[in-house]
Design an enzyme around this catalytic site. Structure first.
Site, PDB file in Angstrom:
ATOM      1  CB  ILE A  84     -64.798  21.011  49.493  1.00  0.00           C
ATOM      2  CG1 ILE A  84     -65.719  20.224  50.435  1.00  0.00           C
ATOM      3  CG2 ILE A  84     -65.074  22.503  49.622  1.00  0.00           C
ATOM      4  CD1 ILE A  84     -65.457  20.471  51.909  1.00  0.00           C
ATOM      5  NE  ARG A  98     -50.506  17.626  48.444  1.00  0.00           N
ATOM      6  CZ  ARG A  98     -50.512  16.663  49.349  1.00  0.00           C
ATOM      7  NH1 ARG A  98     -49.424  16.438  50.077  1.00  0.00           N
ATOM      8  NH2 ARG A  98     -51.577  15.913  49.528  1.00  0.00           N
ATOM      9  CB  VAL A 113     -50.727  25.534  49.982  1.00  0.00           C
ATOM     10  CG1 VAL A 113     -51.622  25.461  48.756  1.00  0.00           C
ATOM     11  CG2 VAL A 113     -51.130  24.517  51.039  1.00  0.00           C
ATOM     12  CE1 TYR A 148     -58.300  19.727  59.072  1.00  0.00           C
ATOM     13  CE2 TYR A 148     -60.111  19.481  60.638  1.00  0.00           C
ATOM     14  CZ  TYR A 148     -59.656  19.752  59.359  1.00  0.00           C
ATOM     15  OH  TYR A 148     -60.554  20.049  58.366  1.00  0.00           O
ATOM     16  CE  LYS A 176     -58.917  23.115  58.055  1.00  0.00           C
ATOM     17  NZ  LYS A 176     -58.780  23.749  56.720  1.00  0.00           N
ATOM     18  CB  THR A 204     -64.380  15.098  51.085  1.00  0.00           C
ATOM     19  OG1 THR A 204     -64.007  15.005  52.473  1.00  0.00           O
ATOM     20  CG2 THR A 204     -65.290  16.293  50.884  1.00  0.00           C
TER      21      THR A 204
END
Length: 263
Positions: free
Chosen positions: A26, A46, A69, A160, A164, A195
């Site tokens: 993405i 990274r 990040v 996760y 989110k 992905t």
């Protein structure tokens, strides 16, 4: 989704966009869309190697910086480096993220902290770097690539999902704080997208359950009423629209790109 190229070939000319997690999937699709519309783009990741294809393909229009990040010092250095070459950042796309799965009772603290660090804290750290400049200029676009996991629950990915959901809350709060300052803050929430993250998840299902790849894939697409995986370019199209002038009145929104899975 509106194709802004149909009205102006370079509607983002003169703007500097930074996309995190831009080495593949993405993030790469988003970077390509922004580059195609004339923006100068900093791709952050990274690892340097996956970013070099874009840098070489769009010489002079694209640069790469490295950072995790979740590391505040590395993020600050990377953003300062980016601005020193292409100027202040007008568009920030927080795309970097990771997903780890485990039953809640077997999930350890390290997994929990890792999911919050990269998905939520990383988003916050990157926004902190661009806000002073955006406020000073009275303009800016922030797009957080969240997930349908920010809008609903999924079993076995509680950390996760929590992270989110946090991104969605951050998006809404910042949108209100910044609404009078010419800055919009929105989230795009992809469903299962084709992905590496999803491919790795399918591989884990095959390994753990003995199902075939086709059977495992069926589990991932059954929640999508269209019966398929979302494509990275479909997510990038939504992000591109939110970055343009036509979305000036859109802020604080969480737009699902998921074939109708979330309504």
């Amino acid at each position: 989704m509106m194709n802004m190229a149909s009205t102006h070939p370079t509607p983002l000319a003169g703007q500097h966009a930074l996309v995190t997690g831009a080495g593949q999937g993405i993030g790469e699709a988003i970077a390509r869309q922004l580059l195609a519309r004339g923006a100068k783009v900093t791709v952050l990741g990274r690892r340097a190697a996956p970013l070099q294809t874009l840098v070489e393909e769009y010489a002079g229009q694209c640069q790469a910086v490295q950072a995790d990040v979740a590391n505040a010092e590395a993020v600050q250095a990377a953003f300062e480096n980016a601005a020193s070459t292409f100027g202040g950042i007008d568009i920030l796309v927080n795309n970097a993220g990771q997903a780890a799965s485990a039953p809640f009772m077997k999930m350890d603290l390290a997994t929990w902290n890792a999911m919050l660090a990269v998905n939520l804290t990383g988003t916050m750290l990157c926004i902190q770097q661009v806000l002073p400049g955006m406020v000073a200029r009275g303009a800016g676009r922030i797009v957080n690539v969240a997930s349908t996991a920010g809008l609903k629950g999924y079993g076995y990915v509680s950390a996760y999902c929590a992270a989110k959901h946090g991104v969605i809350g951050l998006t809404r709060s910042l949108a209100l704080e910044l609404a009078s300052k010419g800055i919009t803050v929105n989230a795009v929430c992809p469903g299962y997208t084709e992905t590496d993250i999803v491919r790795d998840s399918i591989a884990r299902v095959v390994q753990k359950t003995g199902r075939s790849e086709e059977q495992a894939m069926a589990e991932f697409v059954k929640g999508n009423p269209q019966g398929r995986l979302v494509q990275p370019n479909e997510v990038a199209d939504a992000v591109l629209w939110l970055c343009g002038s036509g979305a000036s009145a859109i802020t604080g929104q969480s737009i699902a790109v998921a074939g109708g899975e979330v309504m």
